[in-house]
Design a protein around this motif. Structure first.
Motif, PDB file in Angstrom:
ATOM      1  N   SER A  46      -4.031  -8.605  -4.470  1.00 41.70           N
ATOM      2  CA  SER A  46      -4.274  -7.163  -4.544  1.00 41.70           C
ATOM      3  C   SER A  46      -4.395  -6.625  -5.971  1.00 41.70           C
ATOM      4  O   SER A  46      -5.025  -5.591  -6.181  1.00 41.70           O
ATOM      5  N   GLN A  69     -10.385 -10.253  -3.043  1.00 43.15           N
ATOM      6  CA  GLN A  69      -9.127 -10.482  -2.333  1.00 43.15           C
ATOM      7  C   GLN A  69      -9.185 -11.785  -1.553  1.00 43.15           C
ATOM      8  O   GLN A  69      -8.425 -11.991  -0.613  1.00 43.15           O
ATOM      9  N   TRP A  81       0.810  -1.216   0.000  1.00 42.52           N
ATOM     10  CA  TRP A  81       0.000   0.000   0.000  1.00 42.52           C
ATOM     11  C   TRP A  81       0.847   1.272   0.000  1.00 42.52           C
ATOM     12  O   TRP A  81       0.494   2.244  -0.664  1.00 42.52           O
ATOM     13  N   HIS A 126      -9.935   0.828  -0.002  1.00 40.76           N
ATOM     14  CA  HIS A 126      -8.792  -0.093  -0.012  1.00 40.76           C
ATOM     15  C   HIS A 126      -8.696  -0.880   1.288  1.00 40.76           C
ATOM     16  O   HIS A 126      -8.206  -2.007   1.321  1.00 40.76           O
TER      17      HIS A 126
END
Length: 556
Positions: free
Chosen positions: A400, A386, A79, A306
């Motif tokens: 991801s 996911q 991330w 996210h």
């Protein structure tokens, strides 16, 4: 800058690397700023107005010490919420490692030419230096006591970020650094706005106390260089401070509306007592944003981000499945407000697949037709999964990455999202300047709530249904069609709604029904079936039906 009014924005959150890293993206430069450029035609066809890029400043992806217990592979910080610099774009996101600045600017300019704004997710609440055992890369070595919040007695780092340290954002030197960085991104890199990660930390003083009027928060809102930039707060931090609706009284600050997410999820899990809260969210969250002259557009509405389950996983899993993160499933939120629709994870049951599809599309309807600014996550429009992981921060792999094969496999769902976005953009009734007024002497109520029968809303704990009529005649100069939206959050029972009359001498047509398979789930109004006033409309469990008013056909 494009200066798209915030109320007209539709935000699309994406990860630069994850968006095109999967081989199915079929781009020449996967995982890079140029890869995003190659996907601009897709973004234009989808209809979004802004991309919100997860952190693009330099970070160390190899700082992670966790290992995937199934493969033995050392995990990475995917991330990027661990900044080494507040200025430098991530060099690994550039196809030309010697020119990341140029490539980033080229991406921004290309998106602007396509009519798409660029919002950056920025992290000023902590740095990659971590806690006392972390590396010394910059601020700790320059002046530890200025840049970080420290315990006045032990000199230990105060950890309001959950990442080991907390930036001393309201110190005059740190404030200047933050303002310089924001101005640089706007002036030199041409970005259109910012989403501030764990923004509540911007409101803490040197000992961690919450300030009534934090200087840095006010400076950002009042700065002339940033006057046209969108500023969006994630209005909470990792220490329990939750400021949704109260982060700042300044009209420029918008907020990620976590209450919208939770109330929509709870309703479409079939939980009791959720109808009044859902109605408030649909109407723009006036309980949170009507004070101090703020408007519905101060609410950034989202069902997923996210952080947490994808939309497909939200209807497919009861619990998180994070073992691959190497922390024995301890990481990630346990409070997901999800329901697996009958079976945990993948299933061959057509009935469960159909139920999941209805729920997913009904959530999309609520998101795109509510007052406020909708935000969706890249891939949710065609069913990205996911595999039940709700904290994929360390998964730089197919967990991801956006799998573009799903855009073909779930083309009907993708079409549904495109049509919903088109509908929102075509009708100002979904993008009001202000909150609904209870009555309008000339045109009647701007919004009318009901249960199964017109004029009889049901706010009881047992209720699982909600319907509302949007009065297009009451928009003033922007007169629009009427819309009648029916929602049924029962897990197994159908609902039959009696249709009220449109506000003018018009007729109803059924344009949307999530109980129908694609492409019959979304129909052009010119081809849609007429629904008579007073008729009963069946709405499937966890489904939604939308009627639109049209001018009556002339008698021959």
């Amino acid at each position: 800058p494009l200066r798209i009014p915030l109320q007209n924005s539709i935000i699309y959150e994406l990860h630069v690397r994850g968006f095109t890293r999967h081989p199915s993206s079929r781009v020449t430069h996967p995982g890079t700023f140029r890869g995003v450029i190659e996907k601009i035609p897709y973004l234009q066809e989808l209809g979004i107005t802004a991309v919100e890029l997860m952190p693009v400043t330099e970070f160390n992806e190899n700082e992670v010490t966790f290992v995937n217990p199934f493969t033995g592979e050392r995990l990475k910080n995917f991330w990027g919420y661990s900044p080494l610099s507040f200025f430098a774009p991530k060099s690994a996101y550039s196809s030309d490692l010697e020119a990341p600045l140029d490539e980033f600017r080229d991406m921004v300019k290309a998106l602007h030419r396509a009519g798409i704004e660029v919002i950056l997710d920025i992290v000023y609440n902590h740095t990659a230096e971590g806690g006392g055992n972390g590396p010394t890369t910059s601020f700790r070595g320059i002046d530890n006591t200025i840049y970080y919040l420290l315990d006045p007695w032990t000199r230990a780092y105060l950890n309001f970020s959950g990442c080991g340290n907390t930036c001393n954002c309201n110190h005059v030197i740190v404030r200047k650094l933050i303002m310089d960085a924001l101005r640089w991104w706007v002036v030199d890199m041409h970005v259109d706005g910012f989403r501030f990660d764990l923004a509540s930390i911007l409101g803490r003083d040197m000992d961690g106390s919450v300030l009534a009027n934090p200087p840095v928060v006010e400076m950002i809102a009042e700065d002339p260089v940033l006057a046209d930039a969108k500023i969006i707060a994630e209005a909470w931090d990792a220490a329990g401070l939750y400021q949704v609706g109260s982060f700042s009284s300044h009209r420029r600050w918008a907020e990620w509306n976590g209450r919208f997410r939770d109330d929509v999820r709870a309703f479409l899990c079939g939980q009791p007592g959720t109808v009044p809260a859902l109605a408030t969210r649909i109407a723009g969250s006036s309980d949170l944003y009507q004070r101090q002259g703020r408007r519905p557009c101060n609410s950034i509405n989202f069902v997923t981000s996210h952080d947490g389950f994808t939309l497909a996983d939200l209807v497919s899993y009861n619990s998180k499945h994070n073992l691959a993160n190497g922390e024995d499933n301890r990481d990630g939120d346990n409070h997901n407000l999800s329901w697996n629709s009958g079976v945990e994870g993948p299933t061959h049951s057509r009935a469960i697949q159909a139920l999941r599809s209805r729920r997913l599309r009904t959530m999309a309807v609520i998101l795109l037709l509510s007052q406020g600014v909708p935000m969706l996550v890249a891939g949710d429009e065609f069913g990205r999964t996911q595999q039940g992981n709700n904290n994929a921060w360390c998964q730089d792999n197919e967990i991801s990455w956006v799998d573009w094969r799903l855009a073909t496999k779930n083309s009907g769902q993708l079409r549904f999202f495109r049509e919903l976005i088109r509908l929102r953009k075509a009708h100002p009734i979904f993008r009001r300047h202000d909150f609904f007024q209870m009555t309008d002497a000339v045109h009647g109520p701007e919004i009318s709530w009901q249960g199964l029968e017109p004029g009889t809303p049901d706010w009881s704990d047992e209720c699982r249904i909600l319907a509302f009529l949007l009065n297009g005649a009451a928009l003033g100069n922007e007169e629009d069609d009427d819309f009648f939206v029916m929602l049924n959050a029962s897990r197994d029972a159908e609902a039959r709604f009696t249709v009220p009359a449109p506000t003018r001498e018009q007729r109803w047509v059924r344009i949307l029904d999530t109980g129908r398979p694609a492409p019959a789930d979304f129909v052009d109004p010119e081809r849609a079936d007429t629904v008579e006033c007073g008729a009963m409309v069946l709405v499937r469990s966890m489904g939604c039906v939308v009627l639109q008013s049209m001018v009556k056909e002339a008698k021959r």
